[in-house]
Every structure is written in C-alpha cells, then in structure tokens.
Scaffold this motif. Structure first.
Motif, PDB file in Angstrom:
ATOM      1  N   ALA A  25       0.827  -1.208   0.000  1.00  0.00           N
ATOM      2  CA  ALA A  25       0.000   0.000   0.000  1.00  0.00           C
ATOM      3  C   ALA A  25       0.858   1.253   0.000  1.00  0.00           C
ATOM      4  CB  ALA A  25      -0.918  -0.011   1.229  1.00  0.00           C
ATOM      5  N   GLY A  26       1.934   1.251   0.794  1.00  0.00           N
ATOM      6  CA  GLY A  26       2.824   2.412   0.830  1.00  0.00           C
ATOM      7  C   GLY A  26       3.475   2.664  -0.515  1.00  0.00           C
ATOM      8  N   LEU A  27       3.936   1.579  -1.165  1.00  0.00           N
ATOM      9  CA  LEU A  27       4.541   1.738  -2.494  1.00  0.00           C
ATOM     10  C   LEU A  27       3.522   2.241  -3.505  1.00  0.00           C
ATOM     11  CD1 LEU A  27       6.798  -1.453  -2.722  1.00  0.00           C
ATOM     12  CD2 LEU A  27       7.546   0.922  -2.500  1.00  0.00           C
ATOM     13  N   ALA A  28       2.294   1.753  -3.412  1.00  0.00           N
ATOM     14  CA  ALA A  28       1.256   2.197  -4.343  1.00  0.00           C
ATOM     15  C   ALA A  28       0.997   3.688  -4.198  1.00  0.00           C
ATOM     16  CB  ALA A  28      -0.028   1.399  -4.103  1.00  0.00           C
ATOM     17  N   ALA A  62       8.316   0.995 -11.106  1.00  0.00           N
ATOM     18  CA  ALA A  62       6.891   0.744 -10.892  1.00  0.00           C
ATOM     19  C   ALA A  62       6.534  -0.709 -11.201  1.00  0.00           C
ATOM     20  CB  ALA A  62       6.057   1.692 -11.748  1.00  0.00           C
ATOM     21  N   LEU A  63       7.210  -1.312 -12.164  1.00  0.00           N
ATOM     22  CA  LEU A  63       6.960  -2.723 -12.447  1.00  0.00           C
ATOM     23  C   LEU A  63       7.335  -3.590 -11.254  1.00  0.00           C
ATOM     24  CD1 LEU A  63       8.288  -2.936 -16.116  1.00  0.00           C
ATOM     25  CD2 LEU A  63       5.896  -2.948 -15.357  1.00  0.00           C
ATOM     26  N   ALA A  64       8.451  -3.236 -10.585  1.00  0.00           N
ATOM     27  CA  ALA A  64       8.832  -3.959  -9.376  1.00  0.00           C
ATOM     28  C   ALA A  64       7.790  -3.735  -8.278  1.00  0.00           C
ATOM     29  CB  ALA A  64      10.215  -3.510  -8.904  1.00  0.00           C
ATOM     30  N   GLY A  65       7.275  -2.505  -8.185  1.00  0.00           N
ATOM     31  CA  GLY A  65       6.230  -2.217  -7.211  1.00  0.00           C
ATOM     32  C   GLY A  65       4.974  -3.043  -7.463  1.00  0.00           C
ATOM     33  N   LEU A  66       4.648  -3.248  -8.744  1.00  0.00           N
ATOM     34  CA  LEU A  66       3.505  -4.090  -9.086  1.00  0.00           C
ATOM     35  C   LEU A  66       3.755  -5.527  -8.626  1.00  0.00           C
ATOM     36  CD1 LEU A  66       0.805  -4.649 -10.482  1.00  0.00           C
ATOM     37  CD2 LEU A  66       2.062  -4.853 -12.653  1.00  0.00           C
ATOM     38  N   GLY A  67       4.990  -5.986  -8.779  1.00  0.00           N
ATOM     39  CA  GLY A  67       5.332  -7.327  -8.312  1.00  0.00           C
ATOM     40  C   GLY A  67       5.154  -7.470  -6.809  1.00  0.00           C
ATOM     41  N   VAL A  68       5.527  -6.441  -6.052  1.00  0.00           N
ATOM     42  CA  VAL A  68       5.334  -6.472  -4.600  1.00  0.00           C
ATOM     43  C   VAL A  68       3.855  -6.545  -4.258  1.00  0.00           C
ATOM     44  CG1 VAL A  68       5.610  -5.133  -2.472  1.00  0.00           C
ATOM     45  CG2 VAL A  68       7.495  -5.273  -4.113  1.00  0.00           C
TER      46      VAL A  68
END
Length: 329
Positions: A25-28, A62-68
């Motif tokens: 949630a924080g990364l989003a 952002a792609l890494a964030g999507l993976g998280v």
C-alpha cells in the motif's frame, strides 16, 4: 494438539502478511503520487525538477512495485499499480518507438550539437565527427577561446567555413554555430535567459534558408531552478511561416519536464523521440556512472523531420554529442 499448532502458525504468519500488505500500500501511494506529479506537470523546486528527469527509471521501478503488490495479494495495491504502470508506459514508451513523419521531398540537413564542458571537449573528435557524418550545421555550447582555436587547428573551418557566435573565457557562457553554407545572424527573435544563444539563417543551396537556434539555458541546480524554467520558456515557439526553424543544443531538460513539453506543444518535434531514440541518454558522460538522462536535443518544426539520430562520446566533455539527419521541406 494439531489445532493449537495451526493457531500458533497463523499467529506467526499473520504479522508478516500484514506488513506485506502495508508495504504494498505504501509503495502504491508513493508511485501514484510520483506519477501524478509527472502526468500533471507539477514538478517544482530544487528536488522535484531534477527528479522528474528520471521518469523512465521510475517506470521500471513501478513494475517492481507491481510485483510487490501481487506478492502481497493486495487487490487495492494491485489496481493502483496497474494504473500507474499503464500511465507511465503511455508517457515513456512512445519515445522508444518513434514513428514521426518526415516531409516528402525534404532536403537533407545534417545537424550535430555538442556541449564542450567548459571548452574541455576533444576538438579533434568533434572535427572527425563533422567530417565522417558530413555535417552541415554544428551547434556548440560552452565554447571557450582556447576551444575555438583548437577546433580551427583541427580543421573545422575547412569543413564548415561559416561561423557566428561568441566564445568566452568562462566555460558555460560561450556558444557558436558553424555551417557548410552561408550564415546570416538574426537578432531580436527572442530574449535569451541563460547563456549565449545565437540565431542564424543558413542559406541552403538554391536560395532557401533554415533558421537555427543554439540552445543553452542554465542547469536547474537549487539556486537556478527559476532561471532555468524561464530560459526554456523563453525559447521561440515553432513558426507557422517563414524559414523552417531548428532548435539544437543542451536544453538542460528532458521530455518529462513540463516546461519543455509546453515548448514542444507549440509545434516542435524532438528528433530523437521521433526516430525511437528518445531514451538514449546524453548526460553525464565520463563519470563513474554511465549517462542517465537525455538533455541534449534537436527540435524541428512541422516542415522538417529526422530520418536518423545518433549519439557519440566526446572525451573531455560530460555530454555526448547528438547527430540528427534531417529532411527539410
């Protein structure tokens, strides 16, 4: 006993799951805020203006964030990150695809722009590029008196005999324009804010002319961000009539800066982006890290287009030289 073991396992797993969801949630939120700044042209100040230059890397992150978010199984975070990735792809991918139009029957005009890093760029390499690429117009930034003399000694004036501009003792201020064809200096086109920015009409064979502006606003360091923004905003808009106009130089701005995009919106096309080379970085060269951002550009109005763009290392300079093979209607 089995029930007790299951309860203990659930107690141990639950905190980890909660923290994964919170991280997602924080990364989003972080990525959504950064994307909003870029998409809305909201960058301002000494921190956000330089940071927006790294939007292509932000898109990869952002792609890494999507993976998280997927690993955390957070539907809300996944939805936000999918939207973020789609928006960033829409902003970044076109400059790597190209597809710009080239005027039918346009006449060739080969333009090279190079920042000499306070006159320290290798003059022999610049002249060799001019010779090898059959350059018609050379835009030089950070031209010092000693660099001007080294360019002449390396044989530049035999290749490009016409010249306007002004060298300087100090590194950043001087700029020059060299051409294969006669030049006529123009004044009053705009009020430069930043370093010396000469303007000239290049008389192409057959009597037609092309207007070329050497661009070099100040860099957006903390003390000069307002002056940098004013310098880019002061550049002349794309004309609808008169000679076709080309802007070439070190803009100290990327395709992700709002003030630069507003200049493009007047009717210019970025030669590198139109040929799929818009992610090819030009600065900083010759340091511990490879070049990271694209701040050197050749812009054309609607009556010209690029068929090829290349970048070249110049020893002694912190910029790569940018070559654009144009067709002018």
């Amino acid at each position: 006993m089995l029930v007790r073991d299951d309860v203990e396992t659930e107690r141990r797993v639950r905190p980890r799951r909660v923290w994964r969801v919170r991280l997602a949630a924080g990364l989003a939120v972080l990525f959504a805020a950064g994307t909003a700044v870029r998409a809305g042209g909201l960058e301002a100040g000494a921190f956000l203006v330089p940071m927006v230059s790294f939007t292509p890397y932000f898109a990869l992150a952002a792609l890494a964030g999507l993976g998280v978010a997927v690993a955390a199984r957070s539907r809300a975070a996944i939805a936000v990150m999918v939207a973020v990735c789609a928006c960033l792809a829409w902003l970044v991918v076109p400059r790597a695809v190209g597809g710009g139009e080239v005027p039918a029957g346009g006449r060739p005009l080969r333009v090279l722009t190079a920042n000499l890093n306070g006159g320290r760029g290798d003059a022999t390499v610049i002249v060799d590029l001019v010779r090898r690429l059959n350059v018609d117009v050379l835009s030089i930034q950070e031209l010092t008196y000693s660099a001007r003399d080294r360019l002449a000694a390396a044989g530049l004036e035999a290749l490009l005999p016409y010249r306007i501009g002004r060298a300087d003792f100090r590194g950043p201020e001087g700029s020059g324009l060299y051409a294969r064809h006669p030049l006529r200096e123009r004044t009053g086109l705009f009020q430069p804010v930043g370093h010396h920015m000469p303007v000239a009409e290049v008389s192409l064979p057959g009597g037609s002319a092309v207007e070329v502006v050497v661009v070099h606003p100040v860099a957006p360091v903390p003390s000069t961000v307002p002056e940098w923004a004013a310098g880019v905003a002061a550049l002349p808009p794309a004309p609808a009539s008169g000679p076709p106009r080309i802007l070439a130089g070190d803009f100290n701005a990327t395709l992700d800066h709002a003030v630069f995009r507003r200049l493009l919106d007047t009717g210019y096309t970025d030669a590198a982006a139109s040929t799929g080379q818009g992610l090819n970085p030009t600065w900083p060269q010759g340091r511990a890290l490879p070049p990271l951002v694209t701040i050197d550009h050749v812009l054309t109005d609607a009556r010209a287009g690029a068929v090829d763009v290349q970048v070249f290392d110049v020893p002694g300079s912190d910029h790569r030289a940018l070559f654009a093979d144009l067709r002018v209607k």
